[in-house]
Design an enzyme around this catalytic site. Structure first.
Site, PDB file in Angstrom:
ATOM      1  N   PRO A  65       5.047 -17.214  38.658  1.00 56.42           N
ATOM      2  CA  PRO A  65       3.931 -17.213  39.604  1.00 56.42           C
ATOM      3  C   PRO A  65       4.383 -17.809  40.940  1.00 56.42           C
ATOM      4  CG  PRO A  65       3.589 -18.870  37.905  1.00 56.42           C
ATOM      5  CD  PRO A  65       4.819 -18.104  37.533  1.00 56.42           C
ATOM      6  N   HIS A  66       3.853 -17.292  42.018  1.00 55.90           N
ATOM      7  CA  HIS A  66       4.256 -17.790  43.329  1.00 55.90           C
ATOM      8  C   HIS A  66       3.120 -17.611  44.323  1.00 55.90           C
ATOM      9  CE1 HIS A  66       5.579 -13.627  42.787  1.00 55.90           C
ATOM     10  NE2 HIS A  66       5.277 -13.443  44.053  1.00 55.90           N
TER      11      HIS A  66
END
Length: 154
Positions: A65-66
């Site tokens: 996730p970013h």
């Protein structure tokens, strides 16, 4: 760019379980807040918003996730190893237990992409994933993550 430059030892954690993907993203936001001083609510909101574009589960039990945050001056990371995998809507439909989140400044263009590529390349190694899953000590996990990249460069 090196993993040791984006990940602090205090941003590595082992979590017994998370009830959902959303709960895990909250854990990542809290971890980033503790390690880097980011606003945890903003971090979680940005991660959730990014997930609406498409899941960040990349396969082999790994999720990346970013998100972009306006209160950062560089790319930073947070790592969670989960003792009990959860559904993350990964591309291979396998549950996720290795999660490396990246947070980048709003204006970070290529640096964000370089960090994402670095982490993805590092966690693509089956031997490293096996070692990570065999350990539940955050300092050992940090050492494995930062040493793995050095081994690849050699």
């Amino acid at each position: 760019m090196e993993i040791s430059g984006i990940l602090k030892p205090e941003a590595v954690k082992v979590v017994a379980s998370a009830s959902s993907k959303k709960r895990l993203l909250h854990d990542l936001g809290d971890l980033a807040a503790t390690a880097y001083g980011v606003n945890p609510a903003a971090a979680v909101e940005a991660l959730l918003e990014r997930e609406t574009l498409g899941p960040t589960g990349v396969g082999h039990g790994v999720a990346l996730p970013h998100a972009r945050l306006n209160d950062l001056d560089r790319v930073v990371g947070a790592f969670i190893l989960m003792e009990k995998p959860i559904d993350f809507e990964a591309v291979d439909r396998q549950p996720v237990d290795i999660v490396f989140a990246l947070f980048a400044p709003e204006e970070a263009g290529v640096e964000h992409l370089k960090a994402l590529a670095l982490v993805s390349r590092t966690l693509r190694e089956n031997a490293l994933r096996t070692k990570l899953r065999a350990n539940n000590d955050p300092s050992t996990l940090y050492t494995l993550l930062t040493a793995a990249q050095g081994a690849q460069a050699a």
